[in-house]
Structures are given as C-alpha cells and as structure tokens.
Design an enzyme around this catalytic site. Structure first.
Site, PDB file in Angstrom:
ATOM      1  N   SER A   1      13.711   1.547   0.852  1.00 42.69           N
ATOM      2  CA  SER A   1      14.999   1.105   1.018  1.00 42.69           C
ATOM      3  C   SER A   1      15.865   1.089  -0.311  1.00 42.69           C
ATOM      4  O   SER A   1      16.964   1.707  -0.529  1.00 42.69           O
ATOM      5  CB  SER A   1      15.307   0.050   1.774  1.00 42.69           C
TER       6      SER A   1
ATOM      7  N   HIS B   1       8.302  -0.216   7.110  1.00 43.04           N
ATOM      8  CA  HIS B   1       9.062  -1.030   5.933  1.00 43.04           C
ATOM      9  C   HIS B   1       9.420  -2.268   6.858  1.00 43.04           C
ATOM     10  O   HIS B   1       8.827  -3.022   7.497  1.00 43.04           O
ATOM     11  CB  HIS B   1      10.013   0.092   5.407  1.00 43.04           C
TER      12      HIS B   1
ATOM     13  N   ARG C   1       6.853 -14.761  -0.277  1.00 40.19           N
ATOM     14  CA  ARG C   1       8.051 -14.718   0.977  1.00 40.19           C
ATOM     15  C   ARG C   1       7.316 -15.273   2.103  1.00 40.19           C
ATOM     16  O   ARG C   1       7.618 -16.103   2.868  1.00 40.19           O
ATOM     17  CB  ARG C   1       8.498 -13.326   0.999  1.00 40.19           C
TER      18      ARG C   1
HETATM   19  N1  HAX Z   1      -3.952  -3.025   9.143  1.00 38.95           N
HETATM   20  C1  HAX Z   1      -4.781  -1.906   9.224  1.00 38.95           C
HETATM   21  N2  HAX Z   1      -4.980  -1.172   8.197  1.00 38.95           N
HETATM   22  C2  HAX Z   1      -4.229  -1.200   7.192  1.00 38.95           C
HETATM   23  C3  HAX Z   1      -3.488  -2.146   7.126  1.00 38.95           C
HETATM   24  C4  HAX Z   1      -3.115  -2.928   7.989  1.00 38.95           C
HETATM   25  N3  HAX Z   1      -2.246  -3.965   7.838  1.00 38.95           N
HETATM   26  N4  HAX Z   1      -2.725  -1.871   5.726  1.00 38.95           N
HETATM   27  C5  HAX Z   1      -3.194  -0.696   5.396  1.00 38.95           C
HETATM   28  N5  HAX Z   1      -4.063  -0.273   6.010  1.00 38.95           N
HETATM   29  C6  HAX Z   1      -5.046   1.014   5.975  1.00 38.95           C
HETATM   30  C7  HAX Z   1      -3.851   2.211   5.632  1.00 38.95           C
HETATM   31  O1  HAX Z   1      -3.505   2.458   7.179  1.00 38.95           O
HETATM   32  C8  HAX Z   1      -4.761   3.385   5.269  1.00 38.95           C
HETATM   33  O2  HAX Z   1      -5.633   3.714   6.290  1.00 38.95           O
HETATM   34  P1  HAX Z   1      -5.767   5.428   6.031  1.00 38.95           P
HETATM   35  O3  HAX Z   1      -6.574   5.472   4.633  1.00 38.95           O
HETATM   36  O4  HAX Z   1      -6.588   5.537   7.104  1.00 38.95           O
HETATM   37  O5  HAX Z   1      -4.396   6.159   6.192  1.00 38.95           O
HETATM   38  C9  HAX Z   1      -5.396   2.455   4.143  1.00 38.95           C
HETATM   39  O6  HAX Z   1      -5.554   1.099   4.813  1.00 38.95           O
HETATM   40  C10 HAX Z   1      -5.163   2.106   2.697  1.00 38.95           C
HETATM   41  O7  HAX Z   1      -3.724   1.806   2.884  1.00 38.95           O
HETATM   42  P2  HAX Z   1      -3.220   1.067   1.517  1.00 38.95           P
HETATM   43  O8  HAX Z   1      -3.306   1.794   0.400  1.00 38.95           O
HETATM   44  O9  HAX Z   1      -3.932  -0.443   1.693  1.00 38.95           O
HETATM   45  O10 HAX Z   1      -1.634   0.520   1.898  1.00 38.95           O
HETATM   46  P3  HAX Z   1      -0.388   1.565   1.817  1.00 38.95           P
HETATM   47  O11 HAX Z   1       0.131   1.175   0.407  1.00 38.95           O
HETATM   48  O12 HAX Z   1      -0.472   3.096   2.180  1.00 38.95           O
HETATM   49  O13 HAX Z   1       0.470   1.112   2.856  1.00 38.95           O
HETATM   50  C11 HAX Z   1       1.599  -0.611   4.229  1.00 38.95           C
HETATM   51  C12 HAX Z   1       1.349  -0.190   2.865  1.00 38.95           C
HETATM   52  C13 HAX Z   1       2.489  -1.994   4.255  1.00 38.95           C
HETATM   53  C14 HAX Z   1       2.467   0.528   4.664  1.00 38.95           C
HETATM   54  C15 HAX Z   1       0.356  -0.989   5.037  1.00 38.95           C
HETATM   55  O14 HAX Z   1      -0.283  -1.902   4.697  1.00 38.95           O
HETATM   56  C16 HAX Z   1       0.817  -1.032   6.497  1.00 38.95           C
HETATM   57  O15 HAX Z   1       0.907   0.067   7.272  1.00 38.95           O
HETATM   58  N6  HAX Z   1       0.939  -2.595   6.873  1.00 38.95           N
HETATM   59  C17 HAX Z   1       1.354  -3.021   8.136  1.00 38.95           C
HETATM   60  C18 HAX Z   1       2.413  -2.482   8.484  1.00 38.95           C
HETATM   61  C19 HAX Z   1       3.281  -3.658   7.722  1.00 38.95           C
HETATM   62  O16 HAX Z   1       3.159  -4.805   7.824  1.00 38.95           O
HETATM   63  N7  HAX Z   1       4.523  -3.211   7.111  1.00 38.95           N
HETATM   64  C20 HAX Z   1       5.483  -4.061   6.305  1.00 38.95           C
HETATM   65  C21 HAX Z   1       5.177  -4.099   4.723  1.00 38.95           C
HETATM   66  C22 HAX Z   1       6.353  -5.110   3.985  1.00 38.95           C
HETATM   67  C23 HAX Z   1       7.575  -4.267   3.981  1.00 38.95           C
HETATM   68  O17 HAX Z   1       7.927  -3.217   3.286  1.00 38.95           O
HETATM   69  N8  HAX Z   1       8.427  -4.862   4.720  1.00 38.95           N
HETATM   70  O18 HAX Z   1       9.581  -4.286   4.674  1.00 38.95           O
END
Ligand code: HAX
Length: 423
Positions: free
Chosen positions: A233, A263, A318
């Site tokens: 964002s 996000h 947070r």
């Molecule tokens: N549950 C299961 N698997 C997860 C995970 C979780 N909470 N977090 C990461 N992973 C997985 C990813 O899907 C990825 O899998 P693949 O290799 O199969 O694609 C692997 O672990 C590596 O990912 P990463 O490098 O650790 O994480 P990214 O930087 O790519 O993504 C995310 C960060 C926040 C998008 C990710 O951790 C996620 O999807 N979390 C769950 C959704 C979430 O809580 N989002 C909110 C984030 C905070 C925010 O921005 N709020 O606005």
C-alpha cells in the site's frame, strides 16, 4: 498556517540539504545488488528508495522516527502523525493545533453519501471507502494550486493541506460506511469533545459503556499508521504520488492494495480463521487438538492468516500491543483465548513445516478478536479501520517526498530473454 506546517517549514531546508549532500558526495555508492531470485520474487530486500517516516527491522519490527513502537504505544494518532512528519512528538499547543485542524475539516460532503448510497448493496466496505475518497478528489487543493502554476519547491504545502483534509474526514467517512453497509441506522454526528480516534468509535454507534472501545480505537489507529515505504500500500501510494497525482488519488491507490488478502485484508481472513476454530471445536481446544487443526489447514494448501511476514523475523510489536490490551481488558472470552492459544501453537507448527521464513504472528493475528469482543463483529469492515490509520503514513511519506523533489518512480524491468542471456 499551523504549528505542524511551521515546524516543517523550519525543518525542510535541512532535510533537503542532507539529501543534496548525500547525492553529491556519495551519489555512486552501491546500496543494493539485485539477484535473479529477487527480480522474480517481489523485489524482496532490494534497497531502492528512501523513506524517513519509519523503519521496519527484522528483529524489532516497526520503529517510528527512532522510537520502537512499544516505547510510544500510548500516544494518540494525532501525535503519531506529527511524529511521522517531523520526527518529534508534539507539545501540548502543537497537538491542540493539529487536533483543531482535523476538527475543522472533518465534515464529509453530502455528495459522497449520495454516490455511496447508489452503489450495489453488496459492495465491499473497502470499495466504498476508496470510492468515497475518489469522489472527494474534486476538492483537491494540490490539483488547484498545481494548475495555477505553484512552484515545485512549494508542492508539499498543498499536499499536506489535502492530506490533513482527507485524514480529518476518514473517521466520519468510515463510520458512515459502517452504518450504511451494515444497516445500523442513520449516521451519527461527531462529538466535538472527542479526539480523532474516539470520535470514530463514537460515530459507529457501538455500545461502549466503559469507553474501552474508544481506548482500543486510539491504540488501533495509532499502531497501523505506517510500516516504512516498501509494503504494497505504501509503495503503491508512493508511486502514484510520484506522478504528481494528488493525495486523494494516491491514498485511494494505496488502499486498493491494502484491500488484498495477503496485505490488509488478512485481518478479516484472520478472524474468520479464529471463528472457524471456535465453530469446529465449540470451545477453546486443547493444545494437541489445535496443533492438529493447524496441520490439517496447512496440508489443505492454505496459509495460516496472521502469521508470517515479508520483513519481520520476530513477533510483530503491533501484535504484542494488541495481546497486551486484550490481557488487560478481556476476561473469559473464547475468541481471545483461541488467539492466545494460536500464539503458543502456530510458530512451532510453521517452523516444523519449514516453509515460512517468519513463523511469528503479524499485526493481524490479534486485532480482529479485540474488535469482535467490543461488538464490531462485521469482519468485512476491519480493513477499513486499518486504512484510516495507514492513510497517515502514506500522506506523511508524500509530503516529505514532495519537499525533497523526489522524481517520478520508474525502475527498469527486464525480460526473461534478457535474464537468460545476461545473468
Ligand atoms: N502459513 C503458511 N505458509 C506460509 C505462511 C503462513 N502464515 N507464511 C508464509 N508461508 C509460506 C508461503 O506461502 C511460501 O510458500 P511457497 O514457497 O509454497 O509459496 C513460503 O512460506 C515462503 O514465504 P515467505 O517468504 O516466508 O513469506 P512471503 O514474504 O512470501 O509472504 C506473507 C509474506 C505475509 C504474504 C505470508 O507470510 C502470508 O501469506 N501470511 C499469511 C497472510 C497474512 O497474515 N498476511 C498479513 C501480513 C501482514 C500485513 O501486511 N498486513 O497488512
């Protein structure tokens, strides 16, 4: 002119001089290399631009102008906006002046409600919010002054004016959307005695006999204010603003990114997950049951919402602030107890699974359970709350970028053919 504007006028020449000196003396120093994995991997970790409002470190999380979040957890959103912009917590007269500026500009024009009223009843509250912001773009002061030929070095002033005007209106706009979308009855007028965040709580019309929901809103709307410059964002808003689109266009663009499930929308997904646990077990499960549930969830190919982060490698401060708030104010609530239990179980499960780089909770893991407890049960609305707060960071970054004369964003993309030949 207000205290904030005066203070920025004093500070900006120094900031400009520091940036100029850096470019002059160290302009060709390399601060990042980019690998092929990063080019295909969301540019993760690439240092490519400047954001002075806040910084996120892997092991400490959000640091606002040098203050770790938990050290300033009791300040008001108005104070954090001043801090983001100037690096200083305002004294009483400066805070009073900024609060007065917000109050003066808080009314949402009637035409906004007419447009929102004409939207399909099923429109997501985030769509209503960004539509409401876009409708108000017509009144942009920056647009007006730009068309009248304002000097480039003065751009930041009408950008800040638009920013204050927009931030001032967000509580009434969001509360009005809440009441309209969830059919809660007529909109509620603001209470002139209340601060910006408490007024939002008041205008939702939710029952708040002890004022605890107002307290939660002061915390909630403070902690979501900013998360440095590279998150979806902030970066979307930054990029759009770099084209000299005004703050209404730029904030709406950023918030459209916040509406994505990876996000900001994760906070609604997260509460859905917690409610699912509650429905499944009909109680707070035992630790072993919770772990098995999480494994089944992961094995069905889904992510555990509220856990993991692109930058953090520790429990998000947070999240910690919300957990502390819940421990202090909430007793015997299944939903909050499940959140606490998940914090005990999920990090180990994710570590054992070995995929997520960060097994710890992020901001979204606890906030929904608190909102739910205070009667804000419509989780489709949660990202709107996040948005009201995050607009402050976007605006602060825009003001500083325009003061520094940062040009239009234009990184170079490459083709797969080019990478095959050149890497
Ligand atoms: N549950 C299961 N698997 C997860 C995970 C979780 N909470 N977090 C990461 N992973 C997985 C990813 O899907 C990825 O899998 P693949 O290799 O199969 O694609 C692997 O672990 C590596 O990912 P990463 O490098 O650790 O994480 P990214 O930087 O790519 O993504 C995310 C960060 C926040 C998008 C990710 O951790 C996620 O999807 N979390 C769950 C959704 C979430 O809580 N989002 C909110 C984030 C905070 C925010 O921005 N709020 O606005």
């Amino acid at each position: 002119m207000g205290h904030l504007q005066d203070r920025l006028k004093e500070q900006i020449p120094d900031l400009q001089a520091r940036a100029k000196k850096l470019v002059l003396e160290k302009g060709s120093s390399v601060i990042s290399d980019v690998t092929v994995s990063q080019a295909y991997g969301g540019m993760r970790g690439v240092r490519g631009f400047v954001c002075d409002t806040s910084n996120v470190t892997a092991d400490e999380g959000l640091i606002i102008r040098g203050h770790p979040l938990l050290d300033i957890i009791d300040i008001l959103p108005e104070e954090v906006f001043y801090l983001l912009l100037t690096g200083e917590i305002p004294d009483a007269p400066a805070l009073e002046d900024l609060s007065a500026q917000f109050k003066e500009k808080q009314n949402v024009p009637d035409y906004v409600w007419n447009v929102l009223g004409a939207m399909p009843a099923n429109s997501h509250p985030m769509t209503m919010l960004t539509t409401g912001i876009m409708v108000m773009q017509e009144g942009s002061e920056f647009k007006k002054q730009y068309n009248a030929g304002i000097k480039k070095s003065d751009y930041w002033e009408p950008i800040l004016e638009d920013g204050i005007s927009l931030i001032a209106k967000l509580p009434a706009l969001a509360a009005g959307i809440y009441r309209m979308h969830f059919e809660k009855g007529d909109r509620i007028e603001h209470n002139p005695e209340l601060d910006w965040a408490s007024n939002f709580a008041y205008m939702t019309g939710l029952d708040d006999p002890d004022g605890d929901f107002q307290k939660l809103m002061r915390l909630y709307l403070m902690v979501h204010c900013d998360h440095e410059g590279g998150n979806v964002s902030a970066f979307a808003a930054h990029t759009v603003a770099s084209a000299l689109s005004d703050p209404f266009y730029s904030v709406a663009s950023g918030l459209n990114g916040l509406a994505g499930p990876l996000h900001g929308l994760a906070n609604q997904e997260c509460l859905k997950f917690v409610l699912g646990v509650n429905d499944h077990f009909g109680k707070v499960p035992q630790k072993a049951e919770m772990a098995e549930y999480c494994w089944d969830w992961l094995n069905s190919g889904r992510v555990v919402p509220g856990y993991g982060h692109a930058v953090l490698r520790c429990p998000d401060p947070r999240f910690v602030s919300f957990l502390d708030f819940g421990k202090k104010h909430i007793n015997n609530d299944n939903i909050f107890s499940i959140v606490e239990l998940l914090y005990e179980i999920v990090p180990k499960v994710l570590r054992d699974q070995g995929k997520a780089k960060n097994p710890w909770p992020n901001v979204d893991a606890a906030s929904g359970s608190l909102l739910y407890y205070y009667g804000l049960t419509e989780f489709k609305f949660y990202t709107v709350l996040f948005s009201i707060s995050r607009a402050m960071g976007m605006i602060a970054q825009m003001v500083i970028n325009r003061a520094l004369g940062v040009p239009i964003t234009r990184p170079k993309s490459v083709t797969t053919d080019w990478l095959e030949k050149n890497s």
